[in-house]
Structure formats: structure tokens, C-alpha cells
Design an enzyme around this catalytic site. Structure first.
Site, PDB file in Angstrom:
ATOM      1  N   MET A 174       0.814  -1.211   0.000  1.00 22.94           N
ATOM      2  CA  MET A 174       0.000   0.000   0.000  1.00 22.94           C
ATOM      3  C   MET A 174       0.851   1.268   0.000  1.00 22.94           C
ATOM      4  O   MET A 174       2.061   1.225   0.216  1.00 22.94           O
ATOM      5  CB  MET A 174      -0.931   0.008   1.205  1.00 22.94           C
ATOM      6  N   ASP A 225      -2.705  -4.752   0.308  1.00 16.72           N
ATOM      7  CA  ASP A 225      -2.264  -6.079   0.747  1.00 16.72           C
ATOM      8  C   ASP A 225      -2.940  -6.541   2.031  1.00 16.72           C
ATOM      9  O   ASP A 225      -3.300  -7.717   2.168  1.00 16.72           O
ATOM     10  CB  ASP A 225      -0.741  -6.141   0.887  1.00 16.72           C
TER      11      ASP A 225
END
Length: 492
Positions: free
Chosen positions: A78, A237
Site C-alpha cells: 500500500m 495487501d
């Protein structure tokens, strides 16, 4: 039918092939380099991601009927800032989630703009890893690059663009940019204006389980796949890993011991921690979640094992840590090797051993690292508990969760029952499951989780050991406040 899950990590991309019943048919990993141009900086070349994915998928599909592939879904690291010019070419290396160069920008956002405003606009405050501070840094320090920006993307979104030609992102990943109005699921006009960018420069927003497009003809030919293969928006994720562990719906919890460490609490309703110690993000199931994120978790153990002890035999280093030693260690470790996010939000914090004596052993240091990560995860758990959130059990995943010793430490430090998923494939599994929903194989993410996620074993806390760790945690809590004033000078 078959589905491809992409786990675009910090050190490698992990690709998996899954059938509709949840069986993982094949796995391929491709590593790529990580750049540290200055202390505390971390960046990567998106071209390395593209090459790894496009080379890895054909390997993944060797020996399989490629006509059976119906969908692709990605979970990705991210917060990383990927910037494209008007020709959709990458302008500069992506500034990653664990990059600490934006301390001044974070101070400006939280201090001068104000945490209350940021929370009202985005449901979050500024952290060094978030994308908005990176944009401010880029505007100030690389104005020539900032002026060329035509599209702002996140890492896994760049892969989706490579596959489909669509500039897209999903709500869960966009939540970590500090540019999204999380409650209303739209770009924050106030934050875009503050960062000097327009909505036209932002990708189109999707739910994680929605199809964003199909494979471009040239990419389909390169991969040997039908052009009608659907690509879903995917997820950050942590949200993708949560899907892969069935952490959806109200009150479900997942703890991940990967490079970073997270505690992820799913909710059907939007909510914000008043102190913003936990992130308030959209979830890949269409709802919301609270999340505490520490920057260094399993990476702390990797650092000690490989960089300090010069070994890769993790089991051998943990074998002297017998049950009688648990809760008795005199050494503490602050796991702040990259600074820290939740809940202290301190880019200057540093990894620290405390309590060493002449008889301190390698095993003591190893145990201190495992316990220090568990204590830091508990810091975020305590914030959730202070909000009245009752958590009695959690899933646990990530590379660190493969250690039975670490699972035992975690269960007793947190005083939680910890469930280990039968198939632990992290964000890649979640990505494949989201692709199944996008292709209509399951009507919802919740339905896919109910069908595909199973528990292999449960670790229960021992009351006596949990009591010992409760006392140790109370000691641990006092160390960071005592050292906080020293860290800025050490950080230079």
C-alpha cells in the site's frame, strides 16, 4: 475455472493459480530489488514489477489449460507513490510505504493543517508512509517531476494498468493515500487541492471485487491468455490478506506478521478512532475496517538473523527458547527499525535493545525480538479495546506466523485464541478470491470466504503464561515514552 492471484510485495511478487474450490494449483515468485538512496528512504522501479508479473504468469500457467483462466486479482503493497506522465510512462521510482523522507510534510499536515481537519476529510491523520505527504515532498523537492504528473497510482494499480490499460484503484488501497474521503468513498476535494493535484490526475475508484476491464490484446498474446480474462480492482495487501483469511463482516480480526505487522478489525459500519492511532479504511468486502500497522515485524527477525547473526537457520536460533523461558526474558526490544506508525506515529523512533547484561545470549536477543513485535501489536490491540471493541480470537497469517514459537508468544501476549488458516497464501489468495467474485463464481466476498477459508489449528493462551506476559507488557509500555525525547537527536 482458474483464477490468478497477484501478491505484489516489497521484495517479490508472488503469483498463485487457484481453482474455484480454493485449491492452490501452482505458485511462482519473482524477486526484485529495493533501493535505499538515503537512510530512511525506500523506493522501487515499477518496471521491475511489470517485468516480474509478465514473466511470472506464463511460468505459473505451464502445464495448465490457459483457456480456463477466468480472472486475475491483485493485492499489493500500500501507499507507494507511482506517478505517470501524459504518455503513461513512469516519471520516477515509486516512493514506498516504508519510506521515511516525509517527516516535515507529516508535521505540516498534522500540525499546521490539523489532525481534526484531516480526520474529517479522510478519516485519518498523516503518517510518513501515506501517499499525500509524498506528493507534498515531490512538489517541494522535485518540482520538475511533479509538473509532469498526469496520473497518480498505487503499486498494484500500476500492474492493473499494465494488464488492462485502465487507470484504476480500489477503495481499500485508496484509503491509505490520505486523499480519499473514506466514509463517502470519493476523492477528498480538500486534500487534492492541498496537494496541488486534480481529480483528473487520480485513478477511477472501484470496489475491490469489481471488474475494471479485460486484458489488452498485446498483453493477452504475451501471456497466452484469452482477451476476455477479467481483471478486478483488487485490494491493498492487508485487505486482500484479510479476505484470504476470511476476515470479513462485523468484528472479525486478523493479525499479519509479514515484513510489516498489522492487526486488522473488520466492521460493517464506518467508524474512526478519536485519537487516530488506528487507521480507518474501506475494506475489500465493500464495508470498512480499523487497522493498526507497525512498519517492521517479521523484518525485525530477518534483520537479527541474517544481518546480525549471519544465519538463515531461523529454527536453530529459536530452538533454545524452551517453554520455561517464555515470560522470563530480561531483555526488551523496541521494533522500530524503520520508525513506527501505529499507534505512536513517530518517524524518529529507532530499534532498541534494553536490559542486556553480561549473561545475555543470542537466544535472549532472538526472544526479545519476537516478544517486542508481539508487544507492539498489542499496543494497537489496546487502542481497539479502549474503543469498546471486544476481540477474543483472531486469524494469524504472514511469514512470521509459520513459527510455532512466535504463534505461542503472540497468543499469550495478546491473550487471544489465534486461528491459523489451512491455506495461508496471503494477499495473493485474497486477490484470486476477489477475481472469483468479479467473474460471478461467488455472489459476494462473504460467500467466497465462507466456502473457501478453513482453519487448520488454533493456539490458545495459557492463563499463567498470559499473566507473566501481562506484567512484561506493562514494563514494555514504559520504554518508548522514556526514550522518545532521545530519538530525534539520534535520527539526526
Amino acid at each position: 475455472m482458474l483464477y490468478i492471484g497477484i501478491d505484489l510485495g516489497t521484495s517479490a511478487v508472488k503469483l498463485l493459480l487457484m481453482d474455484q474450490e480454493g485449491a492452490v494449483r501452482n505458485v511462482v515468485s519473482k524477486e526484485y530489488p529495493l533501493e535505499f538512496p538515503h537512510p530512511g528512504w525506500s523506493q522501487q522501479n515499477p518496471e521491475d514489477w511489470r517485468k516480474a508479473v509478465l514473466e511470472g504468469i506464463p511460468e505459473l500457467l505451464e502445464g495448465f489449460d490457459r483457456s480456463q483462466v477466468a480472472g486475475i486479482g491483485a493485492g499489493g503493497q500500500m501507499h507507494g507513490l507511482v506517478v505517470l506522465d501524459e504518455k503513461d510512462e513512469v516519471i520516477r521510482p515509486a516512493i514506498l510505504w516504508n519510506d521515511g523522507r516525509t517527516a516535515a510534510e507529516v508535521d505540516y499536515l498534522n500540525g499546521e493543517v490539523g489532525k481534526d481537519k484531516l480526520s474529517a476529510w479522510t478519516a485519518n491523520i498523516a503518517f510518513a508512509g501515506f501517499t499525500a505527504p509524498k506528493l507534498l515532498w515531490l512538489r517541494k523537492n522535485e518540482p520538475e517531476h511533479f509538473a509532469r504528473i498526469a496520473k497518480i497510482m498505487l503499486p498494484k494499480d500500476y500492474i492493473n494498468y499494465v494488464l488492462t490499460g485502465v487507470h484504476c484503484t480500489d477503495y481499500s488501497d485508496a484509503s491509505g493515500m490520505l486523499l480519499l474521503d473514506v466514509e463517502h468513498k470519493c476523492w477528498s476535494k480538500e486534500m487534492l487541492e492541498l496537494c496541488g493535484v486534480s481529480e483528473a490526475q487520480m485513478p477511477r475508484l472501484f470496489e475491490s471485487y469489481e471488474a475494471v476491464g479485460t486484458l489488452k490484446p498485446d498483453i493477452a498474446r504475451q501471456l497466452g491468455l484469452p482477451e476476455h480474462v477479467k481483471v478486478c480492482a483488487g485490494a491493498g495487501d492487508n485487505a486482500a490478506a484479510a479476505v484470504g483469511t476470511g476476515t470479513v463482516g462485523e468484528g472479525a480480526c486478523n493479525i499479519s506478521l509479514g515484513t510489516s505487522g498489522t492487526i486488522f478489525i473488520s466492521s460493517e459500519h464506518f467508524g474512526v478512532d478519536p485519537n487516530n492511532a488506528l487507521h480507518a479504511f474501506a475494506h475489500a468486502d465493500g464495508h470498512y475496517h480499523l487497522m493498526g500497522c507497525m512498519l517492521s515485524a517479521a523484518s525485525c527477525n530477518k534483520w537479527l538473523m541474517e544481518d546480525v547473526f549471519h544465519t538463515t537457520d531461523y529454527n536453530a536460533e529459536q530452538s533454545p527458547i524452551t517453554p520455561d523461558r517464555l515470560g522470563e526474558n530480561h531483555v526488551f526490544f523496541l521494533p522500530y527499525l524503520m520508525g513506527e506508525r501505529s499507534p505512536i506515529n513517530d518517524t524518529n523512533a529507532r530499534g532498541t535493545f534494553v536490559g542486556m547484561t553480561m549473561d545475555t545470549s543470542r537466544a535472549d536477543l532472538t526472544q526479545a525480538v519476537l516478544e517486542g513485535v508481539a508487544f507492539a501489536i498489542r499496543d494497537s490491540l489496546e487502542v481497539a479495546r479502549s474503543l469498546g471493541i471486544q476481540i477474543h480470537r483472531s486469524m494469524i497469517c504472514g511469514g512470521g506466523a509459520k513459527s510455532p514459537l512466535w504463534r505461542t508468544i503472540m497468543a499469550n501476549v495478546l491473550d487471544l485464541e489465534l486461528d491459523l488458516p489451512a491455506s495461508e497464501q496471503g494477499p495473493g489468495m485474497g486477490g484470486a478470491m476477489l477475481a472469483m467474485v468479479a467473474c460471478g463464481a461467488y455472489p459476494s466476498v462473504q460467500d467466497a470466504c465462507a466456502k473457501l477459508v478453513q482453519v487448520s489449528q488454533t493456539v490458545k493462551p495459557d492463563p499463567a503464561l498470559a499473566a507473566k506476559y501481562e506484567a512484561r507488557y506493562q514494563q514494555f509500555k514504559r520504554i518508548y515514552p522514556a526514550l522518545k525525547g532521545i530519538f530525534p537527536a539520534l535520527a539526526g
